[in-house]
Design a protein around this motif. Structure first.
Motif, PDB file in Angstrom:
ATOM      1  N   PRO A 279       0.834  -1.207   0.000  1.00  0.00           N
ATOM      2  CA  PRO A 279       0.000   0.000   0.000  1.00  0.00           C
ATOM      3  C   PRO A 279       0.862   1.249   0.000  1.00  0.00           C
ATOM      4  O   PRO A 279       2.049   1.208   0.352  1.00  0.00           O
ATOM      5  N   LYS A 280       0.266   2.349  -0.393  1.00  0.00           N
ATOM      6  CA  LYS A 280       0.967   3.631  -0.430  1.00  0.00           C
ATOM      7  C   LYS A 280       0.388   4.556   0.632  1.00  0.00           C
ATOM      8  O   LYS A 280      -0.834   4.607   0.815  1.00  0.00           O
ATOM      9  N   LYS A 281       1.244   5.269   1.333  1.00  0.00           N
ATOM     10  CA  LYS A 281       0.785   6.279   2.281  1.00  0.00           C
ATOM     11  C   LYS A 281       0.422   7.532   1.490  1.00  0.00           C
ATOM     12  O   LYS A 281       1.223   8.010   0.678  1.00  0.00           O
ATOM     13  N   ASN A 289      -3.724   4.870   4.135  1.00  0.00           N
ATOM     14  CA  ASN A 289      -2.999   3.826   3.420  1.00  0.00           C
ATOM     15  C   ASN A 289      -3.861   3.344   2.255  1.00  0.00           C
ATOM     16  O   ASN A 289      -4.973   2.848   2.463  1.00  0.00           O
ATOM     17  N   HIS A 313      -4.393   1.691  -7.474  1.00  0.00           N
ATOM     18  CA  HIS A 313      -3.093   2.293  -7.785  1.00  0.00           C
ATOM     19  C   HIS A 313      -3.004   2.702  -9.253  1.00  0.00           C
ATOM     20  O   HIS A 313      -2.310   3.656  -9.588  1.00  0.00           O
ATOM     21  N   GLU A 349       4.508   8.361   0.949  1.00  0.00           N
ATOM     22  CA  GLU A 349       5.494   7.292   1.145  1.00  0.00           C
ATOM     23  C   GLU A 349       5.160   6.152   0.194  1.00  0.00           C
ATOM     24  O   GLU A 349       4.054   5.616   0.216  1.00  0.00           O
ATOM     25  N   ASP A 350       6.133   5.796  -0.640  1.00  0.00           N
ATOM     26  CA  ASP A 350       5.902   4.782  -1.664  1.00  0.00           C
ATOM     27  C   ASP A 350       7.134   3.897  -1.784  1.00  0.00           C
ATOM     28  O   ASP A 350       8.200   4.367  -2.210  1.00  0.00           O
TER      29      ASP A 350
END
Length: 458
Positions: A279-281, A289, A313, A349-350
């Motif tokens: 997951p990405k923040k 998330n 995504h 964040e990624d």
């Protein structure tokens, strides 16, 4: 591709939105040399509103090989909202102008205590089997209804009532090994109103794979993929090789793909997580998330490549699965999804990307949403992609689709080394439909494809 005289191809399952006549079955031209290439060339409208066509299948597939008395000329179209099942004639004079042949009315399913039909496969017996996901009240209930392959009348359930599962969704069978595997989405009363964490936390969604004795129609084993971090297992695929004991399932919410197989010398099936999309923040989205939401997977006919769509995504991935225990990423392309640069969501964040992807444009038009349903040409070179998941979820995650409709794009595939490239000359805009906009979902090739046919071993 099977060519049809003037080289026109059909069809794509879709469901209409805010139209006078809902649920069209459009067919479209994929021949690069045709004057109508990349356009809808016909439509078959269903007679009722509010059906929501979703997945589809055939009256006959490769499991009926050798039986000269059967012809693949009927398309089976279950409806998620109405519980109706349409049978559409696509053979003979209807080859380029499909017509509704008949329908199994909702009351016929409800008499069996079933509702929300989903995946269709034909059987070697000539029967048609359709998975169901709930009961008439909207509670979860995984079961399978049988239709007569000639009259299309219901014949009862495939499994005993004592073997129904908490939830249902997809299934695939491998006759040589006397096994069928099925997956779980959730309770229809939950997913039909959109995704909710409250429903998830209350147990409204599934996490298990179920393995069945194919000949005796009994459930043998259940694997809870939550033990491996898997949540909401959707599309399930065995390898096409009818002697293989290997398969994959994509888990939507967890962004994981799990490999299932039977070890040599064992009578038990095991599963292992082999792909994880982290997951990405984010900021500016519904949750801090953001999951990738793997909503479809597909295996090429030669069993070399696995394709997955990350609907939220916004990317499509190609993995080499020569070693099914260790898939290797060899191709990727981006639509933009919910993280396209400059569209309101900021990724903070990624673990995979250093910058947010750009929104995809094809033929000068913006492709909203993310890649969802997949269909691959039999030679593995052309991958067709639509962008609608289910109307309630489309409205929740990509509300602009309710006004713009969805699109279909084509991806050119490098079958030698791996690699995906957007075809800049192909785009079907379902927002331009005369009674649209339309949310297009699953696609089928008239002569069979990589998700409809199950092969039998010699």
């Amino acid at each position: 591709l099977r060519r049809l005289g003037s080289r026109l191809q059909q069809p794509s399952g879709g469901h209409a939105l805010r139209t006078a006549r809902e649920a069209p079955l459009p067919w479209f031209d994929v021949d690069d040399a045709s004057p109508t290439f990349s356009s809808v060339i016909g439509r078959c409208y269903m007679p009722h509103n509010g059906d929501e066509l979703h997945h589809s299948g055939w009256n006959v597939c490769s499991s009926c090989h050798g039986d000269c008395s059967v012809v693949r000329d009927k398309m089976i179209l279950p409806c998620l909202k109405s519980d109706r099942i349409y049978v559409v004639n696509v053979g003979g004079d209807c080859e380029r102008a499909p017509k509704v042949h008949c329908a199994v009315e909702p009351t016929e399913l409800h008499k069996l205590g079933l509702a929300t039909p989903h995946t269709t496969h034909c059987l070697a017996s000539g029967e048609i089997m359709i998975s169901t996901m709930g009961d008439p009240k909207g509670e979860g209930k995984g079961a399978f209804v049988l239709l007569d392959g000639k009259t299309f009348k219901t014949k009862g359930t495939w499994q005993a009532e004592s073997d129904v599962t908490p939830f249902g969704y997809d299934y695939w069978y491998q006759p040589l090994h006397n096994i069928m595997v099925s997956s779980e989405w959730g309770a229809p009363r939950c997913f039909k109103r959109g995704f909710s964490l409250d429903d998830l936390n209350a147990g409204g969604y599934g996490s298990s794979l179920h393995f069945w004795d194919w000949r005796n129609r009994k459930r043998l084993q259940t694997i809870n993929l939550a033990d491996q971090g898997g949540q909401i297992p959707l599309e399930v695929r065995f390898l096409h090789d009818p002697t293989s004991v290997h398969g994959f399932v994509g888990c939507a919410l967890s962004g994981t793909v799990h490999h299932f197989y039977r070890p040599e010398g064992s009578d038990k099936w095991v599963a292992e997580r082999v792909i994880s999309v982290p997951p990405k923040k984010v900021e500016g989205w519904a949750l801090p998330n953001m999951p990738s939401l793997i909503t479809d997977i597909l295996i090429s006919l030669d069993d070399r490549y696995l394709y997955i769509s990350n609907w939220i995504h916004g990317d499509l991935r190609q993995y080499d699965i020569t070693d099914p225990h260790k898939p290797r990423l060899v191709g990727q392309c981006w639509f933009g999804g919910s993280i396209a640069a400059g569209e309101g969501v900021r990724v903070t964040e990624d673990p995979e990307l250093t910058e947010q992807p750009k929104r995809l444009f094809v033929k000068g038009r913006r492709v909203a949403g993310g890649p969802q349903m997949l269909q691959l040409s039999l030679d593995g070179r052309r991958l067709y992609v639509t962008t609608s998941l289910f109307s309630a979820w489309d409205k929740q995650f990509y509300p602009e689709l309710m006004k713009s409709g969805t699109m279909m794009v084509r991806i050119n595939v490098d079958t030698e080394k791996g690699g995906l490239t957007i075809d800049e000359n192909f785009l079907v805009d379902y927002g331009a439909e005369p009674e649209g906009p339309v949310l297009a979902h699953e696609m089928r090739y008239p002569g069979g494809d990589c998700t409809s046919d199950i092969w039998l071993a010699n």
